[in-house]
Scaffold this motif. Structure first.
Motif, short mmCIF file in Angstrom:
data_model
loop_
_atom_site.label_atom_id
_atom_site.label_comp_id
_atom_site.label_asym_id
_atom_site.label_seq_id
_atom_site.Cartn_x
_atom_site.Cartn_y
_atom_site.Cartn_z
N ASP A 195 -38.98 -30.30 -25.35
CA ASP A 195 -40.28 -30.86 -25.75
C ASP A 195 -40.28 -32.38 -25.84
OD1 ASP A 195 -41.38 -28.24 -26.17
OD2 ASP A 195 -40.22 -28.14 -28.03
N LEU A 196 -39.16 -33.02 -25.59
CA LEU A 196 -39.06 -34.47 -25.67
C LEU A 196 -38.39 -34.99 -24.41
CD1 LEU A 196 -39.27 -37.18 -27.19
CD2 LEU A 196 -37.10 -36.63 -28.32
N SER A 197 -39.09 -35.85 -23.69
CA SER A 197 -38.55 -36.32 -22.41
C SER A 197 -38.91 -37.78 -22.20
CB SER A 197 -39.11 -35.48 -21.25
OG SER A 197 -40.52 -35.61 -21.18
N ILE A 198 -38.13 -38.41 -21.34
CA ILE A 198 -38.38 -39.79 -20.91
C ILE A 198 -38.40 -39.79 -19.39
CG2 ILE A 198 -37.53 -42.16 -20.94
CD1 ILE A 198 -36.03 -41.49 -23.51
N GLN A 199 -39.45 -40.38 -18.84
CA GLN A 199 -39.57 -40.46 -17.39
C GLN A 199 -39.87 -41.88 -16.97
OE1 GLN A 199 -42.50 -37.42 -16.18
NE2 GLN A 199 -40.80 -36.32 -15.25
N PHE A 200 -39.17 -42.34 -15.94
CA PHE A 200 -39.42 -43.66 -15.37
C PHE A 200 -39.65 -43.51 -13.88
CE2 PHE A 200 -37.89 -47.30 -12.94
CZ PHE A 200 -38.68 -48.31 -13.46
N TRP A 201 -40.68 -44.20 -13.39
CA TRP A 201 -40.91 -44.30 -11.95
C TRP A 201 -41.19 -45.75 -11.61
CZ3 TRP A 201 -45.51 -46.07 -9.64
CH2 TRP A 201 -45.52 -46.03 -8.24
N GLY A 202 -40.54 -46.24 -10.58
CA GLY A 202 -40.78 -47.60 -10.12
C GLY A 202 -40.76 -47.65 -8.62
N GLN A 203 -41.57 -48.58 -8.05
CA GLN A 203 -41.62 -48.69 -6.60
C GLN A 203 -41.85 -50.13 -6.18
OE1 GLN A 203 -45.11 -47.88 -4.14
NE2 GLN A 203 -43.96 -46.27 -3.10
#
Length: 862
Positions: free
Chosen positions: A729-737
């Motif tokens: 139930d706890l997440s970290i997401q990173f997206w970069g471009q």
């Protein structure tokens, strides 16, 4: 205590499980199947392997039980494993389906078309979806339900608790539901089913087993209210003299989402003043074509349950497959009007149109009607223009109402479906600056599909109609838009009428084929769009004025053969004409995709475009003849079960007579150092050389000069992702471009003899003596003895970086907190020669635009 009735049995080829009612207290959902309530229920099992070896015994045993009470359905699944240390537990975001997992399917409608899917992997990560039309899988549905898992020396166990208010069923004394249980053994990529479904079967829900024994329960009408609050801080480059660009600003927002079960079958979803700040940004691109870019919908309200509103005009995955009566990105679009400013003026203009509210009514009735109604209202947007302290406001987008209604009716146990769709866009225009927009746009369609021979064969038909109303300026703009180009001088079957205040058109598709029942599949379709068809107020349409014909065939080998685990072969051909009968294009394609027994994957293919008549490149000018071309692609990827996965793909186009050349290379690295961390990097490089690209149209001496040139395009991009699953139930997401592009225009020419037989004879190339460059004002001057004109140097480089960092915590089911950091850097330069280092330096020197956002929602359920 449990009331035990019949367990399970085999009834013909349809398996049946009889659930047991709980008399006393329910089991505690903790992933450990030791509560007394479970002991009275009967274990069922005897699963069958579907992949990779169809109808074989699975490598590991699986068994399950089902209980129920007045409010919940309870499912326990034992995934036995003789090597429990090899169980793959991957902590990911919801609906990722990674690692070992088990799942159930429930068709509470029992209509052979619609189902609800609930799954969990060995780390306890949920997966859920709605299935429609027997096999369409919609993962956007996120119901509130409960699951826990545990691992022991005998394998791993799952306990599920599913509220009836998340299902849809009629009120009756005894229920018979479609039911399926499945298991994925990750290390062998093995899928096994309780109710075996052949690999070559075209249906899914219709082939499930049955869940019996559920009696004397009542449907639950859910009421769910989710208010939210949001705080935002932005920092960006301060611009001297611009009162709207001070370097920072703060903001806040509040709104509410909700869900109300109107009846046992229909649910009303609503949102008031929604905010989508946690949504990932669109990828960067440079679009030099005449056509509008298409971006996927990512906003949760419009994504969830979107399949009911889907009305594609064409099958397949070709250039027309995105044409649709409903394109939800139209709602909340960027304002249409961009005011002209003097040198001393600054403007504060909304980035997007604010959505005041939206409602969706959707569901399926007990007599087979699928219903979807969407209503949305967007705000009148106003820009503020400042001139040395004096300010004025100007409307840039009118208040707009969007309406969409979709109906489908199934007959003959889902083997026949008939439906229709209607959309309406109404703009309330009271400002003269906005009279270039249509005041109303209406579209309608009717569709049907008929299956037979256990849905192995089908025939389908679909029609669409449109009527657009507005001022003479608005309808003229539509006729002259890239979708139509009625002003083309060589299109004798088209006529630009600047007095029209209404435009109408039609389109459709007729198709059929074989999609199941063996290794071979084949089919085809014919689709058309009349010149006046216009869908882009609420839908998406790339072009009109064409007939398109497609034929295709495929052959699948789904059981291991030699070094191959599975192989697919496909071939297709296509051709097109406009409404005057002009033959526009023709081509064919072959592809092969395979997986090896070492779990590596490989795919390759080639296509041949025999010729193409380009009606759009000159932006309303005459059509041009372009040569044929060859294209090929290739990809290979390593075993995706491993912690490190590598991939490589390449794509190329070679035009006849050196008309064009494109090469794209992409690498992929996916690394999972720990079960809860995944890192991925996907760099790509593209180089494209074209003999001809449009530059501009120059009006001179009552004639139009179509200026074109050759172009060298190079661009580099890299998608970077980091996913950390701290808990389910706890997440970290990173997206970069980062995205770096350069376009270098060379060898300028004008169109002199369009559609002549040899494509180069269509152009006159300016010699060095006829064209000169003035570096002081960055312009070219042309004097070829016939025409004399100047134009700006079109060379440019574009560089951009976009990123999103999202921390998401579902602190109680249905309630979530988000912490978001978004960053953007965007710039350009008049130098069109590509230099990786210089573009990186230019991008790095830009001041970042940062957005920090904190959003909190809380779910109230009644």
């Amino acid at each position: 205590m449990v009331l035990v009735t019949q367990s399970f049995l085999l009834f013909g080829q349809k398996r049946v499980y009889t659930a047991s009612r709980i008399i006393d207290k329910p089991p505690v959902i903790d992933g450990v199947i030791t509560d007394n309530e479970w002991k009275g229920a009967v274990w069922a099992g005897d699963f069958t392997q579907r992949e990779p070896y169809e109808n074989e015994k699975p490598s590991q045993k699986t068994s399950f039980k089902v209980l129920y009470d007045d409010n919940f359905l309870y499912v326990a699944i034992k995934a036995h494993d003789t090597e429990p240390d090899k169980i793959e537990r991957r902590l990911t975001r919801r609906d990722s389906f990674e690692g070992d997992w088990v799942g159930i399917g429930i068709s509470s409608y029992n209509d052979n078309l619609t189902g609800f899917s609930f799954s969990a992997n060995a780390a306890g990560v949920k997966g859920d979806a709605i299935l429609t039309n027997d096999s369409d899988f919609d993962e956007t549905w996120d119901p509130v339900w409960f699951v826990k898992v545990s691992i022991d020396d005998n394998g791993w166990c799952t306990e599920m608790k599913i509220p009836y208010n998340q299902l849809r069923f009629a009120k009756m004394e005894e229920h018979v539901w479609g039911f399926e249980v499945q298991r994925k053994l990750f290390r062998k990529e093995e899928l096994s089913l309780w109710q075996m479904i052949p690999v070559d079967a075209s249906g899914w829900v219709s082939r499930w087993g049955e869940l019996n024994g559920i009696v004397n329960i009542n449907p639950r009408k859910e009421i769910e209210i989710i208010p939210y609050g949001m705080l935002k801080y932005e920092s960006f480059e301060k611009e001297e003299g611009n009162p709207f660009s001070t370097g920072s600003k703060t903001g806040y927002n509040v709104g509410v989402d909700g869900k109300i079960a109107i009846t046992n079958d229909l649910t009303l979803n609503f949102t008031a003043n929604p905010d989508f700040g946690q949504v990932e940004a669109d990828p960067s691109e440079v679009n030099l074509s005449a056509f509008e870019s298409f971006f996927e919908e990512k906003r949760p309200f419009f994504v969830e349950g979107s399949s009911i509103y889907d009305y594609p005009l064409t099958d397949g995955n070709g250039p027309f497959s995105r044409d649709n009566l409903f394109y939800s990105r139209r709602i909340g679009i960027r304002p249409h009007y961009d005011p002209d400013l003097s040198d001393d003026e600054y403007i504060d203009i909304p980035e997007f149109t604010r959505i005041l509210g939206a409602v969706k009514l959707s569901g399926k009735t007990r007599n087979g009607w699928s219903i979807g109604v969407l209503e949305s209202v967007t705000n009148k947007e106003v820009a503020t223009i400042d001139n040395d302290g004096e300010r004025r406001k100007i409307a840039v987008e009118p208040t707009t109402n969007y309406f969409n209604a979709r109906l489908q009716k199934d007959f003959n146990e889902g083997n026949t479906q008939i439906g229709g769709m209607f959309t309406a866009t109404n703009r309330f225009i009271s400002d003269t600056t906005l009279e270039f927009l249509p005041t109303s746009a209406y579209t309608a369609g009717a569709d049907f599909v008929k299956f037979w021979d256990e849905k192995a064969y089908y025939i389908s038909g679909k029609t669409v109609f449109s009527v657009i109303n507005g001022s003479e300026e608005a309808i003229t703009d539509i006729q002259e838009s890239s979708q139509h180009y009625f002003q083309r001088p060589d299109a004798d079957h088209l006529e630009l009428d600047t007095t029209l205040t209404t435009l109408s058109g039609n389109g459709g598709t007729i198709g059929g084929g074989k999609i199941g029942g063996g290794h071979w599949s084949f089919g085809g379709w014919t689709t058309w769009r009349s010149p006046g068809l216009e869908l882009n107020d609420m839908g998406y349409m790339r072009i009109s004025d064409f007939f398109n014909q497609v034929l295709w065939a495929g052959y699948r080998i789904w059981e291991p053969v030699g070094i191959f685990r599975r192989i697919n072969f496909d071939v297709s051909s296509w051709s097109g004409w406009d409404f005057s009968g002009l033959y526009l294009y023709n081509g064919y394609e072959f592809s092969a995709n395979m997986q090896f027994t070492n779990y590596w994957r490989l795919g390759t293919g080639m296509n041949r475009e025999i010729f193409d008549i380009n009606r759009h490149e000159l932006r309303g000018g005459p059509a041009l003849r372009t040569p044929g071309s060859w294209g090929n692609w290739f990809y290979v990827s390593t075993d995706d079960r491993k912690k490190l996965k590598l991939s490589f793909s390449t794509y190329g186009i070679w035009g006849d007579d050196d008309y064009r050349k494109t090469r794209r290379i992409r690498f992929g690295v996916d690394y999972r150092p720990l079960d809860f961390i995944q890192l991925s990097v996907d760099p790509a490089y593209t180089r494209s050389d074209n003999f001809m690209i449009y530059v501009e149209t120059i009006e001179q001496d009552d004639k139009e000069i179509y200026l074109v040139s050759s172009i060298e395009r190079e661009y580099v991009s890299m998608d970077i992702r980091v996913d950390i699953g701290i808990t389910p139930d706890l997440s970290i997401q990173f997206w970069g471009q980062p995205f770096l592009f350069s376009g270098d225009y060379t060898e300028y020419k004008k169109v002199t003899d369009p559609m002549t037989s040899y494509f180069k004879d269509q152009y006159y190339i300016f010699s060095h003596d006829e064209i000169s460059f003035n570096a002081d004002d960055d312009t070219y001057t042309v004097d070829d003895g016939v025409d004399n004109f100047s134009f700006e140097n079109p060379d440019f480089s574009f560089y951009e970086f976009r990123s999103n960092l999202v921390v998401r915590w579902e602190y109680i089911p249905g309630s979530a907190a988000y912490l978001v950091w978004s960053q953007g850097r965007t710039g350009d330069h008049p130098d069109g020669s590509f230099s990786l280092s210089e573009n990186i330096d230019r991008l790095s020197s830009l001041t970042a635009h940062n957005v920090f956002l904190l959003k909190l929602s809380y779910r109230f359920s009644f």
